[in-house]
Motif scaffolding. Structure first.
Motif, PDB file in Angstrom:
ATOM      1  N   ARG A  46      23.212  24.203  43.739  1.00 58.56           N
ATOM      2  CA  ARG A  46      23.907  22.941  43.990  1.00 58.56           C
ATOM      3  C   ARG A  46      23.433  22.357  45.316  1.00 58.56           C
ATOM      4  NH1 ARG A  46      29.968  23.581  42.808  1.00 58.56           N
ATOM      5  NH2 ARG A  46      29.091  23.551  40.710  1.00 58.56           N
ATOM      6  N   HIS A  47      23.068  21.071  45.301  1.00 58.95           N
ATOM      7  CA  HIS A  47      22.510  20.390  46.470  1.00 58.95           C
ATOM      8  C   HIS A  47      23.379  19.188  46.805  1.00 58.95           C
ATOM      9  CE1 HIS A  47      18.803  18.311  48.489  1.00 58.95           C
ATOM     10  NE2 HIS A  47      19.530  18.966  49.368  1.00 58.95           N
ATOM     11  N   SER A  48      23.924  19.178  48.028  1.00 59.91           N
ATOM     12  CA  SER A  48      24.719  18.053  48.522  1.00 59.91           C
ATOM     13  C   SER A  48      24.037  17.487  49.759  1.00 59.91           C
ATOM     14  CB  SER A  48      26.140  18.511  48.892  1.00 59.91           C
ATOM     15  OG  SER A  48      26.776  19.128  47.802  1.00 59.91           O
ATOM     16  N   ILE A  49      23.985  16.143  49.868  1.00 59.92           N
ATOM     17  CA  ILE A  49      23.280  15.480  50.964  1.00 59.92           C
ATOM     18  C   ILE A  49      24.240  14.508  51.649  1.00 59.92           C
ATOM     19  CG2 ILE A  49      21.265  14.104  51.621  1.00 59.92           C
ATOM     20  CD1 ILE A  49      19.949  14.937  49.006  1.00 59.92           C
ATOM     21  N   ASP A  50      24.322  14.601  52.993  1.00 63.99           N
ATOM     22  CA  ASP A  50      25.242  13.766  53.762  1.00 63.99           C
ATOM     23  C   ASP A  50      24.533  12.735  54.624  1.00 63.99           C
ATOM     24  OD1 ASP A  50      27.395  15.338  52.814  1.00 63.99           O
ATOM     25  OD2 ASP A  50      27.027  16.812  54.383  1.00 63.99           O
ATOM     26  N   ALA A  51      23.197  12.758  54.690  1.00 64.49           N
ATOM     27  CA  ALA A  51      22.456  11.890  55.604  1.00 64.49           C
ATOM     28  C   ALA A  51      21.560  10.937  54.835  1.00 64.49           C
ATOM     29  CB  ALA A  51      21.622  12.733  56.565  1.00 64.49           C
ATOM     30  N   ASN A  52      21.187   9.841  55.483  1.00 66.22           N
ATOM     31  CA  ASN A  52      20.328   8.848  54.834  1.00 66.22           C
ATOM     32  C   ASN A  52      18.879   9.301  54.746  1.00 66.22           C
ATOM     33  OD1 ASN A  52      22.254   6.854  54.264  1.00 66.22           O
ATOM     34  ND2 ASN A  52      22.232   6.153  56.383  1.00 66.22           N
ATOM     35  N   ASN A  53      18.412  10.076  55.715  1.00 69.54           N
ATOM     36  CA  ASN A  53      17.009  10.481  55.713  1.00 69.54           C
ATOM     37  C   ASN A  53      16.694  11.378  54.533  1.00 69.54           C
ATOM     38  OD1 ASN A  53      16.614   9.084  58.063  1.00 69.54           O
ATOM     39  ND2 ASN A  53      16.852  10.858  59.399  1.00 69.54           N
ATOM     40  N   VAL A  88       6.145  18.555  45.107  1.00 72.75           N
ATOM     41  CA  VAL A  88       4.977  19.422  44.924  1.00 72.75           C
ATOM     42  C   VAL A  88       4.012  19.145  46.079  1.00 72.75           C
ATOM     43  CG1 VAL A  88       3.186  20.156  43.310  1.00 72.75           C
ATOM     44  CG2 VAL A  88       5.318  19.182  42.439  1.00 72.75           C
ATOM     45  N   ARG A  89       3.373  20.189  46.584  1.00 77.60           N
ATOM     46  CA  ARG A  89       2.481  20.087  47.746  1.00 77.60           C
ATOM     47  C   ARG A  89       3.218  19.497  48.942  1.00 77.60           C
ATOM     48  NH1 ARG A  89      -3.210  20.595  46.544  1.00 77.60           N
ATOM     49  NH2 ARG A  89      -3.755  19.311  48.347  1.00 77.60           N
ATOM     50  N   GLY A  90       4.439  19.985  49.177  1.00 75.06           N
ATOM     51  CA  GLY A  90       5.208  19.534  50.322  1.00 75.06           C
ATOM     52  C   GLY A  90       4.698  20.147  51.612  1.00 75.06           C
ATOM     53  N   ASP A  91       4.828  19.394  52.681  1.00 75.09           N
ATOM     54  CA  ASP A  91       4.455  19.895  53.999  1.00 75.09           C
ATOM     55  C   ASP A  91       5.084  18.980  55.033  1.00 75.09           C
ATOM     56  OD1 ASP A  91       3.344  21.584  55.841  1.00 75.09           O
ATOM     57  OD2 ASP A  91       1.280  21.325  55.179  1.00 75.09           O
ATOM     58  N   GLY A  92       4.965  19.348  56.307  1.00 78.58           N
ATOM     59  CA  GLY A  92       5.514  18.531  57.368  1.00 78.58           C
ATOM     60  C   GLY A  92       6.408  19.319  58.288  1.00 78.58           C
ATOM     61  N   GLU A  93       6.734  18.713  59.394  1.00 78.56           N
ATOM     62  CA  GLU A  93       7.597  19.333  60.392  1.00 78.56           C
ATOM     63  C   GLU A  93       9.019  18.778  60.254  1.00 78.56           C
ATOM     64  OE1 GLU A  93       6.278  21.698  62.069  1.00 78.56           O
ATOM     65  OE2 GLU A  93       4.250  21.288  61.355  1.00 78.56           O
ATOM     66  N   ALA A  94       9.910  19.302  61.069  1.00 75.13           N
ATOM     67  CA  ALA A  94      11.293  18.836  61.063  1.00 75.13           C
ATOM     68  C   ALA A  94      11.435  17.579  61.911  1.00 75.13           C
ATOM     69  CB  ALA A  94      12.200  19.941  61.573  1.00 75.13           C
ATOM     70  N   VAL A  95      10.512  16.628  61.685  1.00 78.62           N
ATOM     71  CA  VAL A  95      10.477  15.374  62.415  1.00 78.62           C
ATOM     72  C   VAL A  95      10.217  14.263  61.410  1.00 78.62           C
ATOM     73  CG1 VAL A  95       9.318  14.027  64.198  1.00 78.62           C
ATOM     74  CG2 VAL A  95       9.581  16.495  64.491  1.00 78.62           C
ATOM     75  N   ARG A  96      11.024  13.218  61.441  1.00 73.64           N
ATOM     76  CA  ARG A  96      10.837  12.114  60.507  1.00 73.64           C
ATOM     77  C   ARG A  96       9.465  11.480  60.714  1.00 73.64           C
ATOM     78  NH1 ARG A  96      13.731   8.882  57.126  1.00 73.64           N
ATOM     79  NH2 ARG A  96      13.125   6.701  56.974  1.00 73.64           N
ATOM     80  N   GLY A  97       8.754  11.221  59.623  1.00 74.45           N
ATOM     81  CA  GLY A  97       7.448  10.613  59.695  1.00 74.45           C
ATOM     82  C   GLY A  97       6.298  11.581  59.564  1.00 74.45           C
ATOM     83  N   THR A  98       6.596  12.883  59.425  1.00 68.72           N
ATOM     84  CA  THR A  98       5.525  13.875  59.262  1.00 68.72           C
ATOM     85  C   THR A  98       5.454  14.420  57.844  1.00 68.72           C
ATOM     86  OG1 THR A  98       6.933  15.761  59.888  1.00 68.72           O
ATOM     87  CG2 THR A  98       5.811  14.583  61.663  1.00 68.72           C
ATOM     88  N   GLU A  99       6.263  13.875  56.928  1.00 65.55           N
ATOM     89  CA  GLU A  99       6.400  14.460  55.602  1.00 65.55           C
ATOM     90  C   GLU A  99       5.145  14.263  54.750  1.00 65.55           C
ATOM     91  OE1 GLU A  99       8.382  12.275  57.036  1.00 65.55           O
ATOM     92  OE2 GLU A  99      10.507  12.761  56.750  1.00 65.55           O
ATOM     93  N   HIS A 100       4.775  15.313  54.040  1.00 68.85           N
ATOM     94  CA  HIS A 100       3.734  15.270  53.021  1.00 68.85           C
ATOM     95  C   HIS A 100       4.372  15.638  51.684  1.00 68.85           C
ATOM     96  CE1 HIS A 100      -0.311  15.533  55.233  1.00 68.85           C
ATOM     97  NE2 HIS A 100       0.578  15.507  56.207  1.00 68.85           N
ATOM     98  N   GLY A 101       3.741  15.191  50.587  1.00 72.77           N
ATOM     99  CA  GLY A 101       4.126  15.707  49.287  1.00 72.77           C
ATOM    100  C   GLY A 101       4.203  14.662  48.203  1.00 72.77           C
ATOM    101  N   VAL A 102       4.180  15.143  46.966  1.00 74.94           N
ATOM    102  CA  VAL A 102       4.376  14.321  45.773  1.00 74.94           C
ATOM    103  C   VAL A 102       5.774  14.584  45.261  1.00 74.94           C
ATOM    104  CG1 VAL A 102       3.582  13.832  43.440  1.00 74.94           C
ATOM    105  CG2 VAL A 102       1.920  14.466  45.211  1.00 74.94           C
ATOM    106  N   THR A 103       6.575  13.544  45.091  1.00 76.97           N
ATOM    107  CA  THR A 103       7.914  13.719  44.557  1.00 76.97           C
ATOM    108  C   THR A 103       8.066  12.926  43.270  1.00 76.97           C
ATOM    109  OG1 THR A 103       9.051  11.843  45.610  1.00 76.97           O
ATOM    110  CG2 THR A 103       8.766  13.842  46.923  1.00 76.97           C
ATOM    111  N   CYS A 104       8.823  13.492  42.340  1.00 81.87           N
ATOM    112  CA  CYS A 104       9.211  12.796  41.112  1.00 81.87           C
ATOM    113  C   CYS A 104      10.707  12.989  40.975  1.00 81.87           C
ATOM    114  CB  CYS A 104       8.455  13.342  39.911  1.00 81.87           C
ATOM    115  SG  CYS A 104       8.618  12.309  38.435  1.00 81.87           S
TER     116      CYS A 104
END
Length: 244
Positions: A46-53, A88-104
């Motif tokens: 179960r996944h719950s999200i409270d933030a806009n990012n 898939v192929r996710g990557d990045g740091e815990a900083v907004r703007g560094t995200e990599h990946g393919v999402t569906c």
């Protein structure tokens, strides 16, 4: 080549699964395994999200760095106003703007300008959304990449409903210097289609997420997301279906 499978019955309830990691912006979202009588293995993630990012969790049981990953999941949301899916192929740091990946992702379909205005779509507003995140694209914001690191590759009508299980299969290949993506979705109880909703070549450089992981993703909308099955195939193996 290898295959990985979980229906979350091998994790204790009431806490996050130990081999899943908060992988993008940390905090303000939660994972926990819970009992679910209609789940294939009797439990769901179960996944719950409270933030806009945007948020993502990585399944660390799957090794990084494959040239092909295929992901299969059975999932649902308690709300029709939701956004949730796989990465898939996710990557990045815990900083907004560094995200990599393919999402569906299954999405409530707010971006109508990206697709034809068919009457059923305008009424139901349920879509299948394909994006690629690449920090190298930050400088090319515009119609193709309005959200900075994210580029929208498609939004097609798909009639998913709240509280109803659907399946999603996503395959990402590094072919030469570019990525190729295939994705299809179908409702639980239907046969898996033999065609793809998306079959897109040369979408981004193969460097995007080259040492990346697989997992789940989403953004804050109403509702709670549940994942019943999550499986992965690497280097040419298919993501396996449950043996039910």
């Amino acid at each position: 080549m290898a295959q990985y499978f979980t229906d979350f019955s091998d994790y204790p309830t009431g806490e996050p699964p130990a081999d899943w990691r908060d992988a993008w912006m940390p905090g303000e979202h939660r994972l926990e395994v819970q009992e679910a009588p209609d789940a294939i293995g009797g439990r769901v993630l179960r996944h719950s999200i409270d933030a806009n990012n945007r948020r993502a969790w990585a399944w660390e049981r799957v090794p990084r760095g494959a040239s092909r990953h295929e992901v299969l999941t059975r999932m649902r949301s308690t709300s029709g106003d939701s956004r949730f899916g796989v990465i898939v192929r996710g990557d990045g740091e815990a900083v907004r703007g560094t995200e990599h990946g393919v999402t569906c992702e299954f999405f409530k379909g707010a971006n109508h300008t990206l697709a034809e205005h068919e009457a059923p779509k305008l009424e139901l507003r349920q879509t299948l959304f394909l994006l690629v995140y690449s920090p190298d694209g930050e400088a090319s914001k515009g119609p193709e990449r309005p959200h900075g690191v994210a580029r929208i590759w498609g939004e097609s009508f798909f009639p998913w409903e709240p509280n109803a299980w659907c399946w999603l299969r996503v395959r990402v290949d590094a072919v030469g210097d570019a990525l190729q993506v295939k994705a299809r979705a179908w409702r639980d109880g239907e046969a898996e289609p033999d065609w793809w909703h998306y079959e897109v070549e040369d979408i981004e450089p193969a460097s995007v997420g080259a040492n990346g992981w697989v997992g789940i993703t989403g953004q804050r909308e109403f509702g709670v997301r549940e994942y019943d099955v999550f499986s992965v195939g690497t280097e040419g193996d298919c993501a396996p279906m449950p043996s039910r």
